[in-house]
Design a protein around this motif. Structure first.
Motif, PDB file in Angstrom:
ATOM      1  N   UNK A  35       0.813  -1.212   0.000  1.00  0.00           N
ATOM      2  CA  UNK A  35       0.000   0.000   0.000  1.00  0.00           C
ATOM      3  C   UNK A  35       0.849   1.266   0.000  1.00  0.00           C
ATOM      4  N   UNK A  36       2.011   1.224   0.645  1.00  0.00           N
ATOM      5  CA  UNK A  36       2.855   2.417   0.767  1.00  0.00           C
ATOM      6  C   UNK A  36       4.112   2.332  -0.081  1.00  0.00           C
ATOM      7  N   UNK A 126      -5.538 -19.280  -3.388  1.00  0.00           N
ATOM      8  CA  UNK A 126      -6.834 -19.788  -3.795  1.00  0.00           C
ATOM      9  C   UNK A 126      -7.833 -18.719  -4.185  1.00  0.00           C
ATOM     10  N   UNK A 127      -7.493 -17.456  -3.972  1.00  0.00           N
ATOM     11  CA  UNK A 127      -8.386 -16.354  -4.331  1.00  0.00           C
ATOM     12  C   UNK A 127      -7.711 -15.493  -5.392  1.00  0.00           C
ATOM     13  N   UNK A 128      -8.162 -15.621  -6.628  1.00  0.00           N
ATOM     14  CA  UNK A 128      -7.558 -14.904  -7.747  1.00  0.00           C
ATOM     15  C   UNK A 128      -7.761 -13.398  -7.595  1.00  0.00           C
ATOM     16  N   UNK A 129      -6.679 -12.639  -7.763  1.00  0.00           N
ATOM     17  CA  UNK A 129      -6.786 -11.181  -7.772  1.00  0.00           C
ATOM     18  C   UNK A 129      -6.478 -10.602  -9.145  1.00  0.00           C
ATOM     19  N   UNK A 130      -5.890 -11.411 -10.038  1.00  0.00           N
ATOM     20  CA  UNK A 130      -5.597 -10.898 -11.369  1.00  0.00           C
ATOM     21  C   UNK A 130      -4.801 -11.883 -12.194  1.00  0.00           C
ATOM     22  N   UNK A 131      -4.536 -11.477 -13.435  1.00  0.00           N
ATOM     23  CA  UNK A 131      -3.841 -12.331 -14.399  1.00  0.00           C
ATOM     24  C   UNK A 131      -2.805 -11.511 -15.161  1.00  0.00           C
ATOM     25  N   UNK A 206      13.817  -4.545 -11.190  1.00  0.00           N
ATOM     26  CA  UNK A 206      12.978  -3.739 -10.324  1.00  0.00           C
ATOM     27  C   UNK A 206      11.709  -3.300 -11.015  1.00  0.00           C
ATOM     28  N   UNK A 207      10.768  -2.830 -10.217  1.00  0.00           N
ATOM     29  CA  UNK A 207       9.472  -2.386 -10.715  1.00  0.00           C
ATOM     30  C   UNK A 207       9.151  -1.030 -10.103  1.00  0.00           C
ATOM     31  N   UNK A 208       8.627  -0.137 -10.909  1.00  0.00           N
ATOM     32  CA  UNK A 208       8.000   1.071 -10.381  1.00  0.00           C
ATOM     33  C   UNK A 208       6.560   1.084 -10.850  1.00  0.00           C
ATOM     34  N   UNK A 209       5.676   1.604  -9.985  1.00  0.00           N
ATOM     35  CA  UNK A 209       4.257   1.693 -10.308  1.00  0.00           C
ATOM     36  C   UNK A 209       3.661   2.840  -9.507  1.00  0.00           C
ATOM     37  N   UNK A 210       2.473   3.305  -9.868  1.00  0.00           N
ATOM     38  CA  UNK A 210       1.868   4.413  -9.126  1.00  0.00           C
ATOM     39  C   UNK A 210       1.612   4.032  -7.669  1.00  0.00           C
ATOM     40  N   UNK A 211       1.852   4.956  -6.760  1.00  0.00           N
ATOM     41  CA  UNK A 211       1.608   4.702  -5.352  1.00  0.00           C
ATOM     42  C   UNK A 211       0.159   4.326  -5.099  1.00  0.00           C
ATOM     43  N   UNK A 212      -0.776   4.944  -5.828  1.00  0.00           N
ATOM     44  CA  UNK A 212      -2.189   4.707  -5.584  1.00  0.00           C
ATOM     45  C   UNK A 212      -2.762   3.554  -6.399  1.00  0.00           C
ATOM     46  N   UNK A 213      -1.918   2.805  -7.092  1.00  0.00           N
ATOM     47  CA  UNK A 213      -2.392   1.618  -7.802  1.00  0.00           C
ATOM     48  C   UNK A 213      -2.912   0.603  -6.792  1.00  0.00           C
ATOM     49  N   UNK A 214      -4.010  -0.051  -7.115  1.00  0.00           N
ATOM     50  CA  UNK A 214      -4.586  -1.055  -6.220  1.00  0.00           C
ATOM     51  C   UNK A 214      -3.533  -2.102  -5.856  1.00  0.00           C
ATOM     52  N   UNK A 215      -3.495  -2.476  -4.575  1.00  0.00           N
ATOM     53  CA  UNK A 215      -2.468  -3.425  -4.126  1.00  0.00           C
ATOM     54  C   UNK A 215      -2.581  -4.754  -4.859  1.00  0.00           C
ATOM     55  N   UNK A 216      -3.769  -5.109  -5.285  1.00  0.00           N
ATOM     56  CA  UNK A 216      -3.940  -6.356  -6.036  1.00  0.00           C
ATOM     57  C   UNK A 216      -3.199  -6.283  -7.365  1.00  0.00           C
ATOM     58  N   UNK A 218      -0.643  -4.319  -7.952  1.00  0.00           N
ATOM     59  CA  UNK A 218       0.782  -4.322  -7.644  1.00  0.00           C
ATOM     60  C   UNK A 218       1.284  -5.755  -7.495  1.00  0.00           C
ATOM     61  N   UNK A 219       0.485  -6.605  -6.843  1.00  0.00           N
ATOM     62  CA  UNK A 219       0.854  -8.014  -6.711  1.00  0.00           C
ATOM     63  C   UNK A 219       0.927  -8.685  -8.078  1.00  0.00           C
ATOM     64  N   UNK A 220      -0.023  -8.345  -8.970  1.00  0.00           N
ATOM     65  CA  UNK A 220      -0.009  -8.916 -10.322  1.00  0.00           C
ATOM     66  C   UNK A 220       1.220  -8.443 -11.086  1.00  0.00           C
ATOM     67  N   UNK A 221       1.645  -7.200 -10.869  1.00  0.00           N
ATOM     68  CA  UNK A 221       2.848  -6.713 -11.536  1.00  0.00           C
ATOM     69  C   UNK A 221       4.099  -7.433 -11.048  1.00  0.00           C
ATOM     70  N   UNK A 222       4.139  -7.788  -9.765  1.00  0.00           N
ATOM     71  CA  UNK A 222       5.249  -8.615  -9.284  1.00  0.00           C
ATOM     72  C   UNK A 222       5.251  -9.948 -10.024  1.00  0.00           C
ATOM     73  N   UNK A 223       4.055 -10.534 -10.163  1.00  0.00           N
ATOM     74  CA  UNK A 223       3.952 -11.773 -10.930  1.00  0.00           C
ATOM     75  C   UNK A 223       4.408 -11.602 -12.359  1.00  0.00           C
ATOM     76  N   UNK A 224       4.053 -10.470 -12.974  1.00  0.00           N
ATOM     77  CA  UNK A 224       4.456 -10.211 -14.359  1.00  0.00           C
ATOM     78  C   UNK A 224       5.967 -10.155 -14.486  1.00  0.00           C
ATOM     79  N   UNK A 225       6.636  -9.505 -13.534  1.00  0.00           N
ATOM     80  CA  UNK A 225       8.094  -9.380 -13.615  1.00  0.00           C
ATOM     81  C   UNK A 225       8.762 -10.744 -13.492  1.00  0.00           C
ATOM     82  N   UNK A 226       8.229 -11.617 -12.635  1.00  0.00           N
ATOM     83  CA  UNK A 226       8.814 -12.949 -12.484  1.00  0.00           C
ATOM     84  C   UNK A 226       8.528 -13.812 -13.714  1.00  0.00           C
ATOM     85  N   UNK A 227       7.346 -13.652 -14.307  1.00  0.00           N
ATOM     86  CA  UNK A 227       7.049 -14.366 -15.548  1.00  0.00           C
ATOM     87  C   UNK A 227       8.001 -13.933 -16.652  1.00  0.00           C
TER      88      UNK A 227
END
Length: 237
Positions: A35-36, A126-131, A206-216, A218-227
């Motif tokens: 979030x921060x 078990x709870x999908x937040x994005x793809x 590394x990744x940069x993204x907007x501070x106010x981007x939904x945390x979900x 942001x988690x998907x972007x972490x997944x994208x970088x690892x993919x």
């Protein structure tokens, strides 16, 4: 736009963990850390031994050099990175898995010639937040970040393929708004050495993204970088 310094704390698992923020509303458990944060660094943890080095592990830190998550790949069915499905868990300070990543491949419109990557991101498990969905169009945009309902949120622009075999330096995957003109972030590999294997055989990105981007997201972007790391940087080793 420049990513955070990915050289800090390289391959050092031990370190200070980021304190868990409190009072974050409408946030899946374990995503409060995001979030921060508007930038993170991801470090490839190098293991000794041939078999150990095949199972990927990463250290994810914030710009204060505090550990946010440790990422650990579950035992793969094959040691060939480019040919395996990937299941990876992201662990917080308590040792609890808070994000799960699953990489699969899909055929493009039923054509077996085109095998495209897709990653499911769950938080909690078990709870999908994005793809993260690889784009198979001739335009070759790269990837689409989607929400849990499958709606497009962001685009990731793939650079020219030449970076894999020639040249060196930073490699940027630009994160764009859906209008295609507004850059909102970047996924960056620092000091990439082209097709040459480095002595430490490790990636820093590394990744940069907007501070106010939904945390979900942001988690998907972490997944994208690892993919992307699996697809373009690990598979070339």
């Amino acid at each position: 736009m420049k990513c955070c310094d990915c050289k800090k704390g390289k391959n050092d698992i031990a370190g200070e963990w980021m304190p868990k923020p409190q009072g974050i509303c409408n946030c899946p458990p374990g995503l409060e850390y995001l979030a921060s944060i508007d930038q993170i660094s991801i470090h490839d943890i190098v293991e000794t031994g041939w078999i150990s080095s095949a199972y990927k592990r990463y250290r994810i830190i914030n710009n204060k050099d505090e550990v946010v998550y440790l990422a650990e790949e579950e035992r793969p069915e094959t040691l060939i990175v480019s040919q395996r499905h990937m299941n990876m868990k992201l662990i917080e300070n308590s040792g609890k898995e808070v994000i799960h990543l699953h990489r699969s491949v899909r055929s493009d419109d039923g054509c077996c010639c085109f095998q495209l990557n897709k990653m499911d991101v769950s938080a909690p498990v078990g709870q999908i937040v994005g793809y993260v969905v690889e784009d198979g169009s001739w335009e070759g945009i790269g990837f689409t970040i989607e929400n849990a309902a499958g709606g497009a949120v962001l685009r990731i622009i793939r650079p020219g393929v030449c970076f894999r075999c020639c040249g060196s330096g930073d490699v940027n995957f630009d994160v764009m708004a859906l209008d295609g003109n507004t850059q909102v972030g970047i996924i960056q590999w620092q000091n990439w050495t082209g097709g040459f294997i480095r002595c430490d055989d490790a990636d820093d990105f590394g990744i940069t993204f907007p501070m106010d981007l939904d945390v979900r997201m942001k988690a998907v972007m972490i997944g994208a970088s690892l993919l992307i790391d699996f697809m373009y940087f690990e598979s070339g080793r």
